[in-house]
Design a protein around this motif. Structure first.
Motif, PDB file in Angstrom:
ATOM      1  N   GLU A 168      80.348 -36.343  21.165  1.00  0.00           N
ATOM      2  CA  GLU A 168      79.140 -35.634  21.613  1.00  0.00           C
ATOM      3  C   GLU A 168      78.593 -36.218  22.908  1.00  0.00           C
ATOM      4  O   GLU A 168      77.979 -35.510  23.717  1.00  0.00           O
ATOM      5  N   ALA A 169      78.819 -37.506  23.124  1.00  0.00           N
ATOM      6  CA  ALA A 169      78.307 -38.137  24.348  1.00  0.00           C
ATOM      7  C   ALA A 169      79.002 -37.595  25.590  1.00  0.00           C
ATOM      8  O   ALA A 169      78.413 -37.594  26.687  1.00  0.00           O
ATOM      9  N   LYS A 170      80.226 -37.140  25.438  1.00  0.00           N
ATOM     10  CA  LYS A 170      80.980 -36.626  26.578  1.00  0.00           C
ATOM     11  C   LYS A 170      80.877 -35.111  26.705  1.00  0.00           C
ATOM     12  O   LYS A 170      81.509 -34.529  27.583  1.00  0.00           O
ATOM     13  N   ARG A 171      80.107 -34.473  25.831  1.00  0.00           N
ATOM     14  CA  ARG A 171      79.948 -33.024  25.887  1.00  0.00           C
ATOM     15  C   ARG A 171      78.531 -32.668  26.297  1.00  0.00           C
ATOM     16  O   ARG A 171      77.603 -33.474  26.178  1.00  0.00           O
ATOM     17  N   ASP A 182      77.503 -27.606  23.731  1.00  0.00           N
ATOM     18  CA  ASP A 182      78.969 -27.465  23.698  1.00  0.00           C
ATOM     19  C   ASP A 182      79.473 -27.895  22.317  1.00  0.00           C
ATOM     20  O   ASP A 182      79.359 -29.071  21.945  1.00  0.00           O
ATOM     21  N   HIS A 183      79.998 -26.931  21.574  1.00  0.00           N
ATOM     22  CA  HIS A 183      80.526 -27.225  20.234  1.00  0.00           C
ATOM     23  C   HIS A 183      82.054 -27.324  20.213  1.00  0.00           C
ATOM     24  O   HIS A 183      82.631 -27.481  19.136  1.00  0.00           O
ATOM     25  N   ILE A 222     100.339 -24.456  27.112  1.00  0.00           N
ATOM     26  CA  ILE A 222      98.991 -23.940  27.327  1.00  0.00           C
ATOM     27  C   ILE A 222      98.008 -24.994  26.840  1.00  0.00           C
ATOM     28  O   ILE A 222      98.217 -25.630  25.796  1.00  0.00           O
ATOM     29  N   ILE A 223      96.918 -25.196  27.620  1.00  0.00           N
ATOM     30  CA  ILE A 223      95.900 -26.205  27.300  1.00  0.00           C
ATOM     31  C   ILE A 223      94.557 -25.486  27.190  1.00  0.00           C
ATOM     32  O   ILE A 223      94.151 -24.760  28.105  1.00  0.00           O
ATOM     33  N   ARG A 224      93.885 -25.699  26.079  1.00  0.00           N
ATOM     34  CA  ARG A 224      92.583 -25.082  25.839  1.00  0.00           C
ATOM     35  C   ARG A 224      91.696 -26.050  25.061  1.00  0.00           C
ATOM     36  O   ARG A 224      92.135 -27.111  24.616  1.00  0.00           O
ATOM     37  N   ARG A 225      90.435 -25.618  24.892  1.00  0.00           N
ATOM     38  CA  ARG A 225      89.491 -26.349  24.057  1.00  0.00           C
ATOM     39  C   ARG A 225      89.067 -25.463  22.898  1.00  0.00           C
ATOM     40  O   ARG A 225      89.043 -24.229  23.010  1.00  0.00           O
ATOM     41  N   GLY A 226      88.732 -26.104  21.768  1.00  0.00           N
ATOM     42  CA  GLY A 226      88.335 -25.337  20.601  1.00  0.00           C
ATOM     43  C   GLY A 226      87.612 -26.198  19.599  1.00  0.00           C
ATOM     44  O   GLY A 226      87.484 -27.414  19.759  1.00  0.00           O
ATOM     45  N   TRP A 227      87.162 -25.543  18.534  1.00  0.00           N
ATOM     46  CA  TRP A 227      86.404 -26.258  17.502  1.00  0.00           C
ATOM     47  C   TRP A 227      87.111 -26.253  16.142  1.00  0.00           C
ATOM     48  O   TRP A 227      86.713 -26.987  15.235  1.00  0.00           O
TER      49      TRP A 227
END
Length: 298
Positions: A193-196, A200-201, A249-254
């Motif tokens: 969380e410190a880097k978001r 941003d979830h 492929i590179i993405r972000r997710g939860w």
């Protein structure tokens, strides 16, 4: 009338029997039992001996019957040989064909082996005429005939080789197959969380990649493009097409979900292959890039 009482000794009680007489009776009974056991054993011995003797006699009878059967078979074989020899030695069994050659009629015992009829005389005559009209071997070996034969043989060999090469090429095109292994895997990295940013979830950064084993050819040598179909939450960027290596492929997710991977090959004869890969994230929350899952497909 007076009755006499038995004399009883002074030391003996008149109400009890004599002990010595009772013992004598017991001894007699034991002797009788011993005699009966002896008789039973003797009877069993006699029965066993007689039974063994009868079995031996039966075995001798069986052996003699087998010997008689074998002798009878030998006599029948000799008789059959004599009959066949006498049949063929008779002069009336020989017949003459149209050419005057002697022919022997077939014996009935082996007549069923032969199928069909004998060739007729006309057929024999035509075969003789054909053999007479054929050119001799010396005529075939003349120089002119040799050149004709050699030319025909060369043409024939050329035709045969051309057809063989066509068949071989067709066989290579239809049956030649090579199996390739493709590894589909993913890595993930936890973002604290410190880097978001505050709202941003998306706490994971993940990558899905395709590669081949180290001992095989590189993947771009036979793969033309790869299409990734992501979760519906990615909306407009759900379908991603990668047409050159590296295929990733590179993405972000939860959260984890299943990705559909479609592989297209350079060779148009190969059909597209669809692979479903399940994402696997780092549950230990280490913050390092960790390997999630790899599957080998061929």
């Amino acid at each position: 009338m007076s009755c006499k009482r038995p004399k009883v000794s002074i030391d003996q009680d008149p109400d009890y029997e004599d002990i010595i007489a009772h013992q004598n009776k017991r001894i007699k009974l034991l002797e009788q039992d011993g005699n009966s056991m002896f008789y039973i054993k003797e009877i069993l011995r006699i029965v066993k001996s007689q039974f063994a003797l009868s079995i031996a006699n039966k075995e001798e009878e069986i052996d003699s019957a087998d010997q008689r059967l074998s002798d009878a078979r030998k006599m029948l074989d000799r008789l059959r040989a004599y009959i066949v020899a006498g049949y063929y030695s008779a002069p009336e069994k020989f017949t003459n064909d149209s050419a005057g050659n002697a022919q022997t009629s077939v014996h009935p015992t082996i007549k069923s082996i032969f199928c069909g009829k004998k060739p007729s005389c006309e057929k024999l005559k035509t075969e003789k005429i054909e053999t007479q009209t054929k050119p001799s071997v010396l005529e075939e070996l003349k120089p002119a005939n040799l050149t004709k034969i050699s030319i025909k043989q060369e043409l024939k060999t050329e035709k045969e080789t051309s057809t063989d090469t066509k068949l071989a090429d067709a066989g290579r095109g239809s049956r030649f197959k090579v199996a390739k292994k493709i590894i589909v895997g993913n890595t993930s990295k936890y973002i604290s969380e410190a880097k978001r940013e505050p709202n941003d979830h998306l706490q994971y950064k993940w990558m899905v990649y395709l590669r081949t084993p180290e001992e095989e050819d590189p993947i771009d040598s036979f793969v033309k493009k790869v299409t990734f179909v992501l979760h519906h939450s990615y909306e407009s960027n759900r379908v991603v097409e990668v047409s050159e290596a590296p295929f990733r492929i590179i993405r972000r997710g939860w959260g984890e979900f299943s990705i559909q991977v479609q592989i297209d090959f350079h060779d148009s004869r190969n059909k597209s292959k669809i692979i479903v890969h399940d994402l696997k994230f780092d549950k230990s929350l280490t913050g390092f890039e960790t390997l999630g899952r790899e599957t080998v497909n061929s």
